[in-house]
Design a protein around this motif. Sequence first.
Motif, PDB file in Angstrom:
ATOM      1  N   TYR A  57       0.828  -1.213   0.000  1.00  8.94           N
ATOM      2  CA  TYR A  57       0.000   0.000   0.000  1.00  8.94           C
ATOM      3  C   TYR A  57       0.864   1.265   0.000  1.00  8.94           C
ATOM      4  O   TYR A  57       0.631   2.199  -0.751  1.00  8.94           O
ATOM      5  N   ASN A 196      -7.376   5.508  -4.079  1.00  8.04           N
ATOM      6  CA  ASN A 196      -6.065   4.929  -3.768  1.00  8.04           C
ATOM      7  C   ASN A 196      -5.118   4.952  -4.967  1.00  8.04           C
ATOM      8  O   ASN A 196      -4.438   3.973  -5.261  1.00  8.04           O
ATOM      9  N   LYS A 263      -6.021  13.430   4.598  1.00  8.68           N
ATOM     10  CA  LYS A 263      -6.001  12.386   5.617  1.00  8.68           C
ATOM     11  C   LYS A 263      -4.777  12.615   6.472  1.00  8.68           C
ATOM     12  O   LYS A 263      -3.674  12.807   5.939  1.00  8.68           O
ATOM     13  N   LYS A 265      -2.486  10.609   9.018  1.00  9.70           N
ATOM     14  CA  LYS A 265      -2.226   9.270   9.549  1.00  9.70           C
ATOM     15  C   LYS A 265      -0.855   9.261  10.222  1.00  9.70           C
ATOM     16  O   LYS A 265       0.168   9.382   9.542  1.00  9.70           O
TER      17      LYS A 265
HETATM   18 MG    MG Z   1      -7.211   6.683   1.478  1.00  8.62          MG
END
Ligand code: MG
Length: 368
Positions: A57, A196, A263, A265
């Motif tokens: 990822y 993504n 986002k 993270k």
């Molecule tokens: Mg995402």
Amino acid sequence: MKIRRIGVYRIDLPLKESYSLSGGRLVTERLDSTFVRIETDCGLEGWGEGCPWGHSYLPAHGQGLRASLDVLAPSLLGRDPRSLDTLNRVMDARLPGHLYAKSPIDMACWDLVGKAAAEPLWRLFGGEEPVPVEINSSIPTGTPEAMVAGIERARREGYRVHSAKLGGHDAAVDIERIDAIEDALVTGEHITWDINRAWTPAIALEVLNSVSSTAWVEQPCETLEQCAMVARKVRQPVLLDECLHDFHDHLLAWRTGVFAGIKVKPNRVGGLTRARRIRDLAIDVGWKMHIEDVGGTALADTAAIHLAASTPQPYRMASWPAHDHIAWDPVPGQGVRNRGGFLVPTGHPGLGVVPDEEHTGPPVAVYS
Ligand code: MG
């Protein structure tokens, strides 16, 4: 307070079911998480977790994280874990980059800062009270029918905000998915289309300019520049995720003037110290944020929710609890849990999650 010992634990986390994203390019069956336990000379200990989402990822993987800890940990022994800016500079000097490996160390030190101050982290991050944070689901890529079924299942579990994973080379298939899911949403529900990075700009423009949905679109293409090109030519608000790593990336994103959110993270950006800095930038420039972690158990989720809960409501969107996808729980019952569609951080000092070796197993490495 001095760091006396650092223990590293490998935690194997099978997912409840195989998880496909980015138009089916990336499929994950299990996560390789790492817990870090920092013991101090005053008897306090702090815990952190670093859990990449598989190895495909992001440029991050569990074995790489633990190999990086092998380089980083010796440089931290004997230092004060409360001096977090200094500790991060020490880690950066010792091993440039490798942000995802620094995150569990930074998290464990924040746990110690909270315990030493007898305060929960949401207060140290600027919050006034333990604000409930709404949860959002994450629906893997599948047929329109399977994705609608996933939304219905999430709805039964209390989710009202959803994130659906799209992306592929056939625009018609994604248009079909978007239309089917939009039709299935009930009043009061919201959705984000998370690509993504799977779309080329041309496919992004074709899909987004063909659908009636005006919901958020997340990381449509690989690069910041490609995402900006798309954001300039569609009606939907666009937010960024995977192309943001360090603070400079966020400044570049802001300079384009076309994104509406990000986002945040901790594991992607190098820990809570850096995530908080980015959170504060986002408030200043007016971005909306999903604040959550890349993956992991309720330990990593709880850390992210402390930051989310201390973020003013107009800038905060829902948070995804990664632990909801995992088939076993190494911190049973602890930390944030789905309570009627919300996650509420506790008032315990620090993170408020204390793993034990009965569940983690013995450490795979110890530095002292
Ligand atoms: Mg995402």
